[in-house]
Every structure is written in structure tokens, then in C-alpha cells.
Design an enzyme around this catalytic site. Sequence first.
Site, short mmCIF file in Angstrom:
data_model
loop_
_atom_site.label_atom_id
_atom_site.label_comp_id
_atom_site.label_asym_id
_atom_site.label_seq_id
_atom_site.Cartn_x
_atom_site.Cartn_y
_atom_site.Cartn_z
N HIS A 106 0.74 -1.48 0.35
CA HIS A 106 0.00 -0.06 -0.51
C HIS A 106 0.57 1.17 0.33
O HIS A 106 1.87 0.84 0.28
CB HIS A 106 -0.49 0.39 1.37
N ASP A 109 2.15 2.15 3.51
CA ASP A 109 3.21 1.23 4.17
C ASP A 109 5.17 1.06 4.00
O ASP A 109 5.61 0.92 4.11
CB ASP A 109 3.05 -0.37 3.03
N GLU A 273 -9.41 -13.51 -1.70
CA GLU A 273 -7.81 -13.55 -0.34
C GLU A 273 -9.02 -14.73 0.16
O GLU A 273 -10.12 -15.31 0.72
CB GLU A 273 -8.15 -12.86 1.11
N HIS A 276 -11.15 -13.97 3.73
CA HIS A 276 -12.27 -13.31 3.15
C HIS A 276 -13.52 -14.25 2.91
O HIS A 276 -15.10 -14.05 3.37
CB HIS A 276 -12.21 -12.30 2.20
N ASP A 301 -5.39 -14.11 -2.28
CA ASP A 301 -4.41 -13.27 -0.83
C ASP A 301 -4.38 -14.67 -0.65
O ASP A 301 -5.43 -15.25 -0.21
CB ASP A 301 -4.81 -12.11 -0.25
N ASP A 312 -11.19 -11.86 10.35
CA ASP A 312 -9.61 -12.17 9.47
C ASP A 312 -8.86 -12.00 10.51
O ASP A 312 -8.18 -11.58 10.68
CB ASP A 312 -10.28 -10.67 8.96
N ASP A 314 -6.45 -13.78 9.31
CA ASP A 314 -4.43 -13.60 8.53
C ASP A 314 -2.96 -14.14 8.82
O ASP A 314 -2.59 -13.92 9.02
CB ASP A 314 -4.26 -12.46 8.90
N ASP A 344 -0.69 -12.57 2.71
CA ASP A 344 -0.90 -11.56 3.16
C ASP A 344 -1.59 -12.09 4.55
O ASP A 344 -3.72 -12.83 4.76
CB ASP A 344 -2.97 -11.27 1.91
#
Length: 441
Positions: A106, A109, A273, A276, A301, A312, A314, A344
Site C-alpha cells: 500500500h 506502507d 483471499e 475473506h 491473497d 479475519d 490472517d 496476506d
Amino acid sequence: MPLIGNTEFFKGIGRIPYEGKDSDNPLAFKFYEADRPVDGKPMREHFKFAVAYWHSFCGTGADPFGTGTLQHPWDAPSDPMEAARQKADAAFEFITKLGFDYFCFHDFDLVREAPSLKESEGRLGYMVSYIKDKMAASGVKLLWGTANCFSHPRYMNGAATNPDFRVLARAAAQVKGALDATIALGGENYVFWGGREGYMSLLNTNVKRELDHLGRFLSLARDYARAQGFKGTFFIEPKPMEPMKHQYDYDAAAVIGFLHQYGLEDDFKLNLEVNHATLAGHSMQHEMEIAAAHGMLGSIDANRGDYQNGWDTDQFPNNLNEVTLMMLTLLEAGGLKGGGINFDAKLRRNSTDAEDLFLAHIGGADTFARALLIADRILKESTYREFRRKRYASFDTGKGKEFETGRLTFTELHDIARQQGSIPLTSGKQEFLENLINRHL
Ligand code: XLS
Ligand code: NI
Ligand code: NI
């Protein structure tokens, strides 16, 4: 190990080798052999593995109940540009040692956002040229870039779907900057994740206007990037909720409908993802099948949720069964359209050793590599493909084929039903197929 910057951040860890499945070296790949061909192309091309800049180099382990547990040395400098340079040095040292070919980021980032738009753009422009040199020196490429239009308080009511036009314009400026950065770095794709494009309450929300704004915003962004010469693919990343109660990009099916509604279907595909998909009440394989059915399986992802709770989390992927099903769909679809496998995923808050970030990515890459090999064997050596094909054999010839090719009317279907007599039951053989998959794991 030649260093790109001056400081070594991950001391004592060298280039991660491939050692094969019998190795007990935790810092070696057991299945991911980058140049090994599978179904006609090397693993590295099937996957295009990418490191996610935000989780790996910006995440601190903070959660709603406590501050960060990971103290990154590159965050220490108070000068934002010095911190950003050190972070980039650490990132490229890590990616190079790991042997991955790609990263994703991003805009903010790369460097802390400044108080003004102008100063933020200046910071980003500087970091883009700094990173460009690192990419050239290391051969690491950009899988995709994106804009963080969800963290800053200005986006609390959305970015492109904000009820305040001034915020929408501010988001456009930020996406323009992220597109410029992606193009300057030779990014192969560009992602839109609509983190706050949705609502907390319908009581204060005009859904129709917000969707129209989002459609127009994406069209303008596309037109701008194309005019700048961007040839890559735009991806929408579906997620049903979190941070909002409801997000418009709920799942693959909702996004595909949206893209067609607003005339975006030729330029956009999906970045799916795993966590998700499960938040939306689907399996990842379901999401991939829906995308593939529409020619929109763009990128992945990679992560996983915790199936005992509903947010989430991750986590790094390690579920061989789940990833094998994903690889079956990926191979049957002929691969990803432009994208790759971006991790991700983030370390757990209490995984605080420097080597943990390596172990996490090694485990993830090995899970995908092993699953790809298994899926390839299932497709080539078992009856799986043949069974699935034969299940639809009644549409391959005769009246079934006439139906598929649009040569039968509804009344002709009625006539056929009248004449054909009783229909024998045909087993779906679900348990047979489930056993077949397990036998190959
Ligand atoms: C958050 C998303 C985000 C996108 C990029 O849940 O996964 O990380 O991938 O903005
Ligand atoms: Ni996510
Ligand atoms: Ni994501």
C-alpha cells in the site's frame, strides 16, 4: 550473501535453500522448488509468490487489547524518511533471502503519511525511486500496488463511497498517487480493496448513490491509469465485512455483478483471499470456481482463518486439504490471470523471533507447492477429471447438445420429457471423490 543496503537486519539467516521433504532444517523449503516444472511450467510461474509489505514490515503485533510486541529496528528512527529507507532495506533483504520473486504494497506502507497531501506525495515519490533501485539490484518485482484508503480517520465513512464529496476527491488523489507509484515500479497489477466501502447502518446510507459513486470512481481510475500507459490488470478484492458491518464487495458473485453493471468487466478481475471467503460463508474453492467460471480468477491473497472464530485472523496457510482443493481449481482454470499468490498473512502476536517471519513464509510456500503437486497428480493419474466430465455426458451429444447450443425451444423440451420414459437415478459419488482426494494427500 551480498547485501543491498548496509545493515543486515536478519542476522544469522542466509538464503533459504530447497532441501526436499526429508530435511529437518526448519529454514529450508521441503516442497517449494522454484524451478521445478509442474504441468509444463516452473513452480515460481504457477505461484508468483509475493511478500505483503504491510504485514511483514509494518505490522507490530498490536491488537485491540495491547500494544505491539514486535519491535522492528527499522521503526526506531524518528525521521520518517530514514525509517522508510531502513524498512525498504529490511524488506528487500528478507525477500531476497527467502527467494521470492515479488512483493505487494500500500502507498503508506512504504513511508509514514505526512500531514499534508503535497508532502505525502513528495515522500512517496522519493521512496518509489529508492525502491526502484532495490528492485533493479535484486530482480524482485512488484505483483501489485494499492492505496490505503481505510486507515486514516478521514475515511471512517468510506473513501469512494463517502457521503462527503471532499473525502471522495481526497481518496482519488491518493489512488492517483498509488497508481503512479505502481506504474513507475513496473507493477503487474493494481488492487482495490474496499475496506470501508460499505456501511455501518442502513439508517444513514443511500446504497444506490454510493454504488454509483464507486462505479464512477473505478472507471475514472482505470481511464487515468490506461492513459498513463498501465497495461496490467485491476483487481477488486472481495470481503464481506470488517471493518464495516457490510462491504459492497461482499464476495466473488457480488463483485462480478457489480463489474458488469458498471462496464468494468474487461479491465477488472478478482483478487480472492482465503479468510475473506470464509467470512462470507464460502470455501475459498467456491470463490475460485465462481471467479474462474467468469474468466475472472486474477490473483490470490493467501492466508487462513481460525475456524473456531469468525474474524479475519490472517494466519499463514498450512491446511493441506484446503489448499489442494484450491490448486485443483487453479490448474483446471489454466492458472491465475495476471496475478500470483500474495501472503496476506501475519505472524501471531507472540511469535517474536526474527526467524519466525521466515518460518511462516516457508510453511506457506511449502503448503502451496505440496498441494500443487498433489492436485497435478489427481488430475493426471486419477479418474477425477474423467468422472467430472462424464457426469455431463448427456449434454455432449444428441438433444442435450442441441439444448446447450441454443437449438431447442421450451416446448421441444416438453416433447422430449413426454417421450423419454422414466429416468434412472445417477449417484453423485461424493464420498468416492472425497476418498480419492484424501488418498492422494
Ligand atoms: C484486508 C485486506 C487488505 C488488502 C489490501 O483484509 O486483505 O490487506 O489485501 O488492501
Ligand atoms: Ni484480508
Ligand atoms: Ni488481502
